[in-house]
Design a protein around this motif. Structure first.
Motif, PDB file in Angstrom:
ATOM      1  N   THR A  62      11.282  -7.965  -4.922  1.00  0.00           N
ATOM      2  CA  THR A  62      12.599  -5.997  -4.123  1.00  0.00           C
ATOM      3  C   THR A  62      10.933  -5.417  -5.288  1.00  0.00           C
ATOM      4  O   THR A  62      10.404  -5.013  -6.727  1.00  0.00           O
ATOM      5  N   PHE A  63      11.576  -3.538  -4.964  1.00  0.00           N
ATOM      6  CA  PHE A  63      10.333  -2.272  -5.226  1.00  0.00           C
ATOM      7  C   PHE A  63      12.183  -1.694  -5.676  1.00  0.00           C
ATOM      8  O   PHE A  63      12.396  -2.083  -4.867  1.00  0.00           O
ATOM      9  N   THR A  64      11.146  -0.888  -6.435  1.00  0.00           N
ATOM     10  CA  THR A  64      12.483   0.251  -6.718  1.00  0.00           C
ATOM     11  C   THR A  64      12.480   0.797  -5.685  1.00  0.00           C
ATOM     12  O   THR A  64      13.939   1.586  -5.441  1.00  0.00           O
ATOM     13  N   ASP A  65      11.984   1.343  -4.856  1.00  0.00           N
ATOM     14  CA  ASP A  65      12.142   2.154  -3.451  1.00  0.00           C
ATOM     15  C   ASP A  65      11.049   1.749  -2.188  1.00  0.00           C
ATOM     16  O   ASP A  65      10.087   1.059  -2.487  1.00  0.00           O
ATOM     17  N   GLU A  66      10.814   2.075  -1.565  1.00  0.00           N
ATOM     18  CA  GLU A  66       9.691   2.468  -0.253  1.00  0.00           C
ATOM     19  C   GLU A  66       8.750   2.574  -0.128  1.00  0.00           C
ATOM     20  O   GLU A  66       7.755   2.092  -0.318  1.00  0.00           O
ATOM     21  N   ALA A  67       8.942   3.589  -1.546  1.00  0.00           N
ATOM     22  CA  ALA A  67       7.234   4.439  -2.314  1.00  0.00           C
ATOM     23  C   ALA A  67       6.466   3.866  -3.269  1.00  0.00           C
ATOM     24  O   ALA A  67       5.689   3.335  -2.193  1.00  0.00           O
ATOM     25  N   ALA A  68       6.976   2.351  -3.354  1.00  0.00           N
ATOM     26  CA  ALA A  68       6.894   1.681  -3.971  1.00  0.00           C
ATOM     27  C   ALA A  68       6.405   0.428  -3.394  1.00  0.00           C
ATOM     28  O   ALA A  68       5.268  -0.057  -3.709  1.00  0.00           O
ATOM     29  N   LEU A  69       6.912  -0.045  -2.181  1.00  0.00           N
ATOM     30  CA  LEU A  69       5.981  -0.935  -0.921  1.00  0.00           C
ATOM     31  C   LEU A  69       5.118  -0.508  -0.337  1.00  0.00           C
ATOM     32  O   LEU A  69       4.194  -1.280  -0.572  1.00  0.00           O
ATOM     33  N   LYS A  70       5.179   0.611  -0.431  1.00  0.00           N
ATOM     34  CA  LYS A  70       4.174   0.670   0.653  1.00  0.00           C
ATOM     35  C   LYS A  70       2.604   1.221  -0.449  1.00  0.00           C
ATOM     36  O   LYS A  70       1.858   1.123  -0.408  1.00  0.00           O
ATOM     37  N   ALA A  71       2.830   1.739  -1.947  1.00  0.00           N
ATOM     38  CA  ALA A  71       2.044   1.387  -2.587  1.00  0.00           C
ATOM     39  C   ALA A  71       1.407  -0.026  -3.320  1.00  0.00           C
ATOM     40  O   ALA A  71       0.550  -0.095  -3.519  1.00  0.00           O
ATOM     41  N   TYR A  72       2.390  -0.894  -2.840  1.00  0.00           N
ATOM     42  CA  TYR A  72       2.518  -2.076  -3.519  1.00  0.00           C
ATOM     43  C   TYR A  72       1.194  -3.028  -2.100  1.00  0.00           C
ATOM     44  O   TYR A  72      -0.068  -3.108  -2.189  1.00  0.00           O
ATOM     45  N   ALA A  73       1.678  -2.115  -0.640  1.00  0.00           N
ATOM     46  CA  ALA A  73       0.211  -1.840   0.036  1.00  0.00           C
ATOM     47  C   ALA A  73      -0.776  -2.421   0.050  1.00  0.00           C
ATOM     48  O   ALA A  73      -2.097  -3.636   0.557  1.00  0.00           O
ATOM     49  N   VAL A  74      -1.247  -1.349  -0.578  1.00  0.00           N
ATOM     50  CA  VAL A  74      -2.721  -0.623  -0.720  1.00  0.00           C
ATOM     51  C   VAL A  74      -3.037  -1.304  -2.105  1.00  0.00           C
ATOM     52  O   VAL A  74      -4.573  -0.654  -2.170  1.00  0.00           O
ATOM     53  N   HIS A  75      -2.429  -1.583  -2.980  1.00  0.00           N
ATOM     54  CA  HIS A  75      -2.611  -1.869  -4.666  1.00  0.00           C
ATOM     55  C   HIS A  75      -4.415  -2.743  -4.407  1.00  0.00           C
ATOM     56  O   HIS A  75      -3.827  -4.260  -3.874  1.00  0.00           O
ATOM     57  N   PRO A  76      -5.062  -2.483  -5.093  1.00  0.00           N
ATOM     58  CA  PRO A  76      -5.858  -3.336  -5.150  1.00  0.00           C
ATOM     59  C   PRO A  76      -6.007  -4.430  -5.725  1.00  0.00           C
ATOM     60  O   PRO A  76      -6.442  -5.852  -5.315  1.00  0.00           O
ATOM     61  N   ALA A  77      -5.099  -4.698  -6.836  1.00  0.00           N
ATOM     62  CA  ALA A  77      -4.443  -6.276  -7.330  1.00  0.00           C
ATOM     63  C   ALA A  77      -3.887  -7.051  -5.695  1.00  0.00           C
ATOM     64  O   ALA A  77      -3.959  -8.378  -5.627  1.00  0.00           O
ATOM     65  N   HIS A  78      -3.064  -6.262  -5.532  1.00  0.00           N
ATOM     66  CA  HIS A  78      -1.938  -7.229  -4.129  1.00  0.00           C
ATOM     67  C   HIS A  78      -3.456  -8.002  -2.917  1.00  0.00           C
ATOM     68  O   HIS A  78      -3.602  -8.356  -2.495  1.00  0.00           O
ATOM     69  N   VAL A  79      -3.851  -6.770  -2.383  1.00  0.00           N
ATOM     70  CA  VAL A  79      -5.274  -6.279  -1.274  1.00  0.00           C
ATOM     71  C   VAL A  79      -5.893  -7.206  -2.319  1.00  0.00           C
ATOM     72  O   VAL A  79      -6.648  -8.324  -0.983  1.00  0.00           O
TER      73      VAL A  79
END
Length: 100
Positions: A62-79
């Motif tokens: 769960t994310f605060t909003d769609e922008a947070a999900l998009k940022a998660y997708a490219v976040h270095p820790a997630h990648v």
């Protein structure tokens, strides 16, 4: 809030013990992202599936909003988790994103 649900099927060539280890590593890696990525509200990985399942594991986040999900997708820790623990072992990925 934005939900991000992923179902993965692991590669056929993985044996039962290897699949169990891969699923545990994916769970540890993804759930370990809690508190590291802005806008990530909640993250859980389900690895104990019933025999009737046709996927091996599920991410429920769960994310605060769609922008947070998009940022998660490219976040270095997630990648790093995705490239190191998920992608090398999965043959199929299904995704469902929606606003709640």
């Amino acid at each position: 809030m934005t939900k991000h649900i992923i179902l993965w099927t692991l590669k056929d060539e993985l044996g039962a013990e290897e699949k169990a280890a891969v699923k545990a590593a994916i769970k540890e890696g993804l759930e370990g992202l809690a508190g590291q990525i802005p806008g990530l509200v909640d993250i859980h990985v389900q690895i104990d599936c019933l025999p009737s399942s046709n996927a091996d594991l599920m991410l429920d986040s769960t994310f605060t909003d769609e922008a947070a999900l998009k940022a998660y997708a490219v976040h270095p820790a997630h990648v790093a988790v995705a490239d190191g623990k998920v992608r090398p072992y999965t043959k199929l990925r299904s995704c469902l994103d929606f606003t709640v």
